[in-house]
Motif scaffolding. Structure first.
Motif, PDB file in Angstrom:
ATOM      1  N   HIS A  33       0.803  -1.112   0.254  1.00 33.73           N
ATOM      2  CA  HIS A  33       0.076  -0.034  -0.127  1.00 33.73           C
ATOM      3  C   HIS A  33       0.816   1.199   0.230  1.00 33.73           C
ATOM      4  O   HIS A  33       2.035   1.156   0.527  1.00 33.73           O
ATOM      5  CB  HIS A  33      -1.018  -0.108   1.041  1.00 33.73           C
ATOM      6  N   ILE A  34       0.336   2.255  -0.540  1.00 33.99           N
ATOM      7  CA  ILE A  34       1.175   3.560  -0.478  1.00 33.99           C
ATOM      8  C   ILE A  34       0.239   4.617  -0.247  1.00 33.99           C
ATOM      9  O   ILE A  34      -0.908   4.856  -0.712  1.00 33.99           O
ATOM     10  CB  ILE A  34       1.501   3.971  -2.075  1.00 33.99           C
ATOM     11  N   LEU A  35       0.858   5.317   0.909  1.00 33.06           N
ATOM     12  CA  LEU A  35       0.017   6.436   1.376  1.00 33.06           C
ATOM     13  C   LEU A  35       0.812   7.801   1.068  1.00 33.06           C
ATOM     14  O   LEU A  35       2.285   7.752   1.526  1.00 33.06           O
ATOM     15  CB  LEU A  35      -0.485   6.572   2.821  1.00 33.06           C
ATOM     16  N   ARG A  36       0.332   8.839   0.520  1.00 33.52           N
ATOM     17  CA  ARG A  36       1.204  10.038   0.300  1.00 33.52           C
ATOM     18  C   ARG A  36       0.566  11.367   1.167  1.00 33.52           C
ATOM     19  O   ARG A  36      -0.822  11.556   0.971  1.00 33.52           O
ATOM     20  CB  ARG A  36       1.146  10.370  -1.211  1.00 33.52           C
ATOM     21  N   VAL A  37       1.292  11.793   2.002  1.00 29.42           N
ATOM     22  CA  VAL A  37       0.570  12.966   2.717  1.00 29.42           C
ATOM     23  C   VAL A  37       1.118  14.306   2.260  1.00 29.42           C
ATOM     24  O   VAL A  37       2.380  14.553   1.991  1.00 29.42           O
ATOM     25  CB  VAL A  37       1.156  12.902   4.283  1.00 29.42           C
ATOM     26  N   THR A  38       0.010  15.206   1.910  1.00 28.23           N
ATOM     27  CA  THR A  38       0.425  16.303   1.408  1.00 28.23           C
ATOM     28  C   THR A  38      -0.413  17.555   2.452  1.00 28.23           C
ATOM     29  O   THR A  38      -1.300  17.152   3.261  1.00 28.23           O
ATOM     30  CB  THR A  38      -0.287  16.564   0.013  1.00 28.23           C
ATOM     31  N   ASN A  55      -3.390  10.897   0.492  1.00 29.74           N
ATOM     32  CA  ASN A  55      -3.533  10.497  -1.085  1.00 29.74           C
ATOM     33  C   ASN A  55      -4.665  11.587  -1.537  1.00 29.74           C
ATOM     34  O   ASN A  55      -5.662  11.342  -2.352  1.00 29.74           O
ATOM     35  CB  ASN A  55      -4.246   9.005  -1.432  1.00 29.74           C
ATOM     36  N   GLY A  56      -4.419  12.769  -1.194  1.00 30.65           N
ATOM     37  CA  GLY A  56      -5.180  13.866  -1.677  1.00 30.65           C
ATOM     38  C   GLY A  56      -6.698  14.053  -1.328  1.00 30.65           C
ATOM     39  O   GLY A  56      -7.473  15.119  -1.664  1.00 30.65           O
ATOM     40  N   SER A  57      -7.003  13.384  -0.043  1.00 36.34           N
ATOM     41  CA  SER A  57      -8.523  13.392   0.473  1.00 36.34           C
ATOM     42  C   SER A  57      -8.507  13.194   2.005  1.00 36.34           C
ATOM     43  O   SER A  57      -7.504  12.729   2.443  1.00 36.34           O
ATOM     44  CB  SER A  57      -9.233  12.646  -0.237  1.00 36.34           C
ATOM     45  N   SER A  58      -9.628  13.280   2.654  1.00 34.06           N
ATOM     46  CA  SER A  58      -9.895  13.449   3.958  1.00 34.06           C
ATOM     47  C   SER A  58     -11.255  12.956   4.049  1.00 34.06           C
ATOM     48  O   SER A  58     -12.153  13.560   3.787  1.00 34.06           O
ATOM     49  CB  SER A  58      -9.547  14.401   4.832  1.00 34.06           C
ATOM     50  N   PRO A  59     -11.423  11.563   4.582  1.00 33.49           N
ATOM     51  CA  PRO A  59     -10.529  10.796   4.911  1.00 33.49           C
ATOM     52  C   PRO A  59      -9.996  10.005   3.700  1.00 33.49           C
ATOM     53  O   PRO A  59     -10.131  10.194   2.458  1.00 33.49           O
ATOM     54  CB  PRO A  59     -11.280   9.375   5.640  1.00 33.49           C
ATOM     55  N   GLY A  60      -8.433   9.486   4.085  1.00 28.50           N
ATOM     56  CA  GLY A  60      -7.632   8.867   3.085  1.00 28.50           C
ATOM     57  C   GLY A  60      -8.295   7.377   2.706  1.00 28.50           C
ATOM     58  O   GLY A  60      -9.461   6.873   3.132  1.00 28.50           O
ATOM     59  N   ALA A 127      -8.804  -9.983  13.633  1.00 33.81           N
ATOM     60  CA  ALA A 127      -9.459  -9.349  12.369  1.00 33.81           C
ATOM     61  C   ALA A 127     -10.637  -8.285  12.907  1.00 33.81           C
ATOM     62  O   ALA A 127     -11.317  -8.717  14.149  1.00 33.81           O
ATOM     63  CB  ALA A 127     -10.330 -10.571  11.782  1.00 33.81           C
ATOM     64  N   GLY A 128     -10.860  -7.346  12.390  1.00 33.16           N
ATOM     65  CA  GLY A 128     -11.825  -6.304  12.899  1.00 33.16           C
ATOM     66  C   GLY A 128     -11.568  -4.840  12.378  1.00 33.16           C
ATOM     67  O   GLY A 128     -10.914  -4.888  11.285  1.00 33.16           O
ATOM     68  N   THR A 129     -12.025  -3.843  13.124  1.00 35.32           N
ATOM     69  CA  THR A 129     -11.933  -2.476  12.523  1.00 35.32           C
ATOM     70  C   THR A 129     -11.208  -1.740  13.450  1.00 35.32           C
ATOM     71  O   THR A 129     -11.047  -1.513  14.444  1.00 35.32           O
ATOM     72  CB  THR A 129     -13.473  -1.829  12.835  1.00 35.32           C
ATOM     73  N   TYR A 130     -10.114  -0.752  12.525  1.00 29.64           N
ATOM     74  CA  TYR A 130      -9.331  -0.173  13.144  1.00 29.64           C
ATOM     75  C   TYR A 130      -9.212   1.154  12.014  1.00 29.64           C
ATOM     76  O   TYR A 130     -10.019   1.357  11.291  1.00 29.64           O
ATOM     77  CB  TYR A 130      -7.788  -0.901  12.879  1.00 29.64           C
ATOM     78  N   PHE A 131      -8.027   2.127  12.518  1.00 33.79           N
ATOM     79  CA  PHE A 131      -7.872   2.938  11.500  1.00 33.79           C
ATOM     80  C   PHE A 131      -6.541   3.509  11.579  1.00 33.79           C
ATOM     81  O   PHE A 131      -5.831   3.019  12.445  1.00 33.79           O
ATOM     82  CB  PHE A 131      -8.911   4.165  11.480  1.00 33.79           C
ATOM     83  N   TYR A 132      -6.160   4.095  10.478  1.00 35.43           N
ATOM     84  CA  TYR A 132      -4.658   4.905  10.596  1.00 35.43           C
ATOM     85  C   TYR A 132      -4.839   6.378  10.723  1.00 35.43           C
ATOM     86  O   TYR A 132      -5.768   6.939  10.216  1.00 35.43           O
ATOM     87  CB  TYR A 132      -3.802   4.323   9.345  1.00 35.43           C
ATOM     88  N   THR A 142      -7.321  15.439   9.858  1.00 36.39           N
ATOM     89  CA  THR A 142      -7.875  15.204   8.334  1.00 36.39           C
ATOM     90  C   THR A 142      -6.836  14.352   7.980  1.00 36.39           C
ATOM     91  O   THR A 142      -7.393  13.551   7.127  1.00 36.39           O
ATOM     92  CB  THR A 142      -7.297  16.534   7.721  1.00 36.39           C
ATOM     93  N   ALA A 143      -5.553  14.037   8.392  1.00 37.10           N
ATOM     94  CA  ALA A 143      -4.825  12.921   7.833  1.00 37.10           C
ATOM     95  C   ALA A 143      -4.833  11.576   8.433  1.00 37.10           C
ATOM     96  O   ALA A 143      -4.235  11.081   9.494  1.00 37.10           O
ATOM     97  CB  ALA A 143      -3.143  13.313   8.111  1.00 37.10           C
ATOM     98  N   LYS A 144      -6.042  10.635   7.985  1.00 39.56           N
ATOM     99  CA  LYS A 144      -6.355   9.530   8.621  1.00 39.56           C
ATOM    100  C   LYS A 144      -7.387   8.861   7.525  1.00 39.56           C
ATOM    101  O   LYS A 144      -7.750   9.208   6.444  1.00 39.56           O
ATOM    102  CB  LYS A 144      -7.060   9.890   9.749  1.00 39.56           C
ATOM    103  N   GLY A 145      -7.549   7.487   7.910  1.00 38.50           N
ATOM    104  CA  GLY A 145      -8.433   6.616   6.984  1.00 38.50           C
ATOM    105  C   GLY A 145      -8.670   5.412   7.680  1.00 38.50           C
ATOM    106  O   GLY A 145      -8.124   5.064   8.558  1.00 38.50           O
ATOM    107  N   PRO A 146      -9.527   4.773   7.157  1.00 41.03           N
ATOM    108  CA  PRO A 146     -10.195   3.169   7.577  1.00 41.03           C
ATOM    109  C   PRO A 146      -8.994   2.394   7.399  1.00 41.03           C
ATOM    110  O   PRO A 146      -8.560   2.306   6.268  1.00 41.03           O
ATOM    111  CB  PRO A 146     -11.473   3.032   7.052  1.00 41.03           C
ATOM    112  N   LEU A 147      -8.980   1.426   8.477  1.00 38.34           N
ATOM    113  CA  LEU A 147      -8.226   0.028   8.095  1.00 38.34           C
ATOM    114  C   LEU A 147      -8.663  -0.929   8.803  1.00 38.34           C
ATOM    115  O   LEU A 147      -9.206  -1.236   9.892  1.00 38.34           O
ATOM    116  CB  LEU A 147      -6.738   0.428   8.968  1.00 38.34           C
ATOM    117  N   ILE A 148      -9.019  -2.003   7.751  1.00 43.18           N
ATOM    118  CA  ILE A 148      -9.796  -3.177   8.229  1.00 43.18           C
ATOM    119  C   ILE A 148      -8.998  -4.549   8.019  1.00 43.18           C
ATOM    120  O   ILE A 148      -8.046  -4.649   7.144  1.00 43.18           O
ATOM    121  CB  ILE A 148     -11.047  -3.346   7.400  1.00 43.18           C
ATOM    122  N   VAL A 149      -8.981  -5.132   9.236  1.00 39.24           N
ATOM    123  CA  VAL A 149      -8.290  -6.704   9.238  1.00 39.24           C
ATOM    124  C   VAL A 149      -9.298  -7.704   8.861  1.00 39.24           C
ATOM    125  O   VAL A 149     -10.140  -8.044   9.706  1.00 39.24           O
ATOM    126  CB  VAL A 149      -7.430  -6.683  10.425  1.00 39.24           C
TER     127      VAL A 149
END
Length: 580
Positions: A33-38, A55-60, A127-132, A142-149
């Motif tokens: 995976h690639i995440l770019r913080v701007t 990656n240009g949005s919020s959330p990522g 396995a469950g629901t997380y975020f970065y 603003t610099a965050k996004g969902p992370l699912i295992v």
């Protein structure tokens, strides 16, 4: 030549270590995976704000990992003047040593123009629901996004489909303006939340200017859905309910729970819940004479109450109305339910690892209150902790032999509260069973009390409840005999009243944890404003010998700011594979 010498030196050290010794150090390596913080102007809730984005949005973008499988996530810092990191909220014990993403604690931050490869391996059963989110300053607003295992097996509770719903806050001022105001001797509050965003969307009024819309969560009649709610707010403690629908809670912070039916949720910053929703049938929809229902979100425990909405939309080929904001709200105004779910929510399967009171080797009570010196700060046992307190990260200093962990432990024990005031850490030895009590107190100046969502990095803790007043271990143990605590990484320290006498006890939250994972783990309030104002603590588990036994050798490139473990446009990083 220098890269060849480093690789040779590491290979010789790996002979004595059980840790993986593979490395990558060229352009042929491809991360998963690639995440770019701007940092740029970005429009949310019909307002443009200069924000850190992923990656240009919020959330990522949503990231999905497999339990038991190593994933590499490359994070680019494309900002020109700010450091950044990325923290895998709830998965920190399942990362390589420098992959927790906490600056000044477990890694050097990523300098502007550089990138860092994070190695993450969710454990089997996680396995469950997380975020970065970024762990630098106020960037996580603003610099965050969902992370699912995802599990390797079908989930223990059946459903047809799932939806991810990430909640966040909007503030008009920039991150820098907010931090400057919070840390200035001329203290300036950030202001209250301007909007509750659902998957990055919000609309304040039907006739408001701008093209912003309510978020739409689309479902089909007659199916069952797992709704994954992620509390990624900066400040807001939210009560959430769905018009004409009840749900059953089936997961909290990455752990399946016994289904518990409810008509609302309370979600603090950092918390996650999965709920099971059974969609209405076509017959029920005809009786209701509508195919869309409002999701009502209300802020709790704040001086000002804000209510916003999203839409639960039943698909029928027609576009939902996302511009009409209901007035008055379809549901009654929400109130804080103190101690919500305490002693009620239980693990889906029995947990034989829960340590009873007789196993506790040490109780650490952390008094929490606000104080005013030359500026407004939050204190834990009389001290604050901020990211610029350390000249270098604790983990780096451990590898370099600069921290005398034995002396730190003795100072902490001799104080009686488990706290080493010199390094501002709570040291612990591998094998200990800690009972950690967060004790809320009235503000030193006027007795004011706040609610706090406390988050534990590293291994999840057993949440053993909370209550009003002062913690009583004997009384709480009686209550625990009637239920089995669940493991969590974020739980609420309630305030129970707005004001009390200065430093008077006004609510507590208690955890238990077996100290098994050596490293540096942040335990902190997840409200970003409070973190900036010092409401963070550092737990040091184990010593250098334990660190080496667990993780093996370390490349010198991790031990300096912008070292060879951090790549840029001119060279690839020298990265160790700890899980190979």
């Amino acid at each position: 030549m220098w890269r060849i010498l480093i690789s040779l030196a590491l290979s010789l050290r790996c002979v004595k270590s059980s840790a993986g010794c593979a490395i990558h150090q060229d352009d042929s390596f491809q991360p998963d995976h690639i995440l770019r913080v701007t940092a740029q102007d970005y429009t949310e809730a019909c307002t443009t704000r200069y924000s850190a984005l992923v990656n240009g949005s919020s959330p990522g973008p949503e990231i999905r990992l497999k339990e038991g499988q190593v994933s590499w996530i490359r994070v680019y810092n494309d900002m020109k003047h700010e450091n950044t990191t990325m923290h895998w909220h709830g998965l920190t014990a399942f990362t390589a040593p420098f992959s927790d993403g906490t600056p000044a604690a477990s890694q050097w931050p990523i300098p502007p123009g550089h990138f860092f490869d994070y190695e993450v391996k969710p454990e089997i059963g996680s396995a469950g629901t997380y975020f970065y989110h970024s762990h630098v300053g106020f960037q996580a607003v603003t610099a965050k996004g969902p992370l699912i295992v995802d599990s390797n097996h079908p989930p223990p509770i059946h459903y047809h489909a799932e939806r991810t719903i990430i909640l966040s806050d909007f503030f008009n001022e920039t991150d820098k303006q907010i931090i400057d105001g919070l840390t200035s001797s001329n203290f300036t509050w950030s202001g209250e939340t301007g909007a509750i965003l659902v998957n990055g969307k919000s609309r304040q009024a039907t006739n408001s200017t701008g093209s912003c819309q309510l978020a739409s969560i689309s479902i089909e009649p007659g199916l069952s859905y797992r709704l994954r709610f992620i509390g990624a707010t900066a400040l807001s403690f939210i009560s959430l309910a769905i018009e004409s629908h009840n749900v059953s809670i089936i997961e909290a912070d990455g752990h399946f729970t016994k289904p518990l039916e409810t008509d609302f949720l309370q979600i603090g910053s950092g918390q996650r819940y999965s709920v099971l929703l059974t969609a209405k049938s076509e017959r029920e929809l005809k009786r209701a004479k509508t195919r869309q229902f409002y999701i009502q979100l209300t802020t709790l425990a704040r001086p000002e109450t804000l209510t916003n909405f999203a839409v639960l939309n039943y698909l029928d080929g027609e576009a939902p109305d996302l511009r009409t904001v209901p007035s008055p709200p379809p549901l009654p105004e929400a109130k804080t339910i103190q101690g919500w779910l305490d002693y009620e929510l239980e693990p889906l399967q029995s947990d034989n690892e829960f340590p009873g009171l007789e196993e506790v080797t040490r109780r650490i009570i952390i008094d929490v209150h606000q104080n005013v010196s030359d500026h407004v700060i939050w204190l834990q046992n009389g001290y604050d902790w901020v990211q610029n307190f350390r000249q270098s990260p604790y983990l780096v200093d451990m590898y370099n032999g600069r921290l005398q962990t034995g002396e730190m432990y003795q100072r902490a024990i001799s104080r009686g509260d488990g706290f080493d005031n010199i390094t501002r850490t709570f040291p612990a030895k591998i094998g200990e069973v800690l009972e950690i009590v967060w004790q809320n107190q009235g503000t030193f100046t006027n007795g004011g009390v706040d609610a706090h969502p406390f988050h534990a990095h590293g291994r999840h803790v057993y949440d053993i409840g909370g209550g009003d007043g002062q913690y009583n271990a004997t009384e709480n143990e009686r209550r625990l005999k009637l239920s089995q605590p669940i493991q969590r990484d974020t739980s609420i320290l309630y305030r129970y009243r707005e004001k009390t006498k200065p430093l008077a006890p006004s609510g507590w939250r208690a955890w238990r944890i077996r100290v098994t994972d050596s490293g540096v783990w942040m335990y902190h309030c997840h409200i970003l404003q409070h973190m900036v104002m010092g409401m963070q603590t550092v737990f040091l588990f184990g010593d250098l010998e334990d660190i080496n036994a667990q993780s093996g050798p370390v490349d010198a490139g991790y031990l300096t700011y912008g070292g060879s473990a951090y790549g840029n446009s001119t060279y690839s990083p020298n990265v160790r594979h700890y899980f190979d």
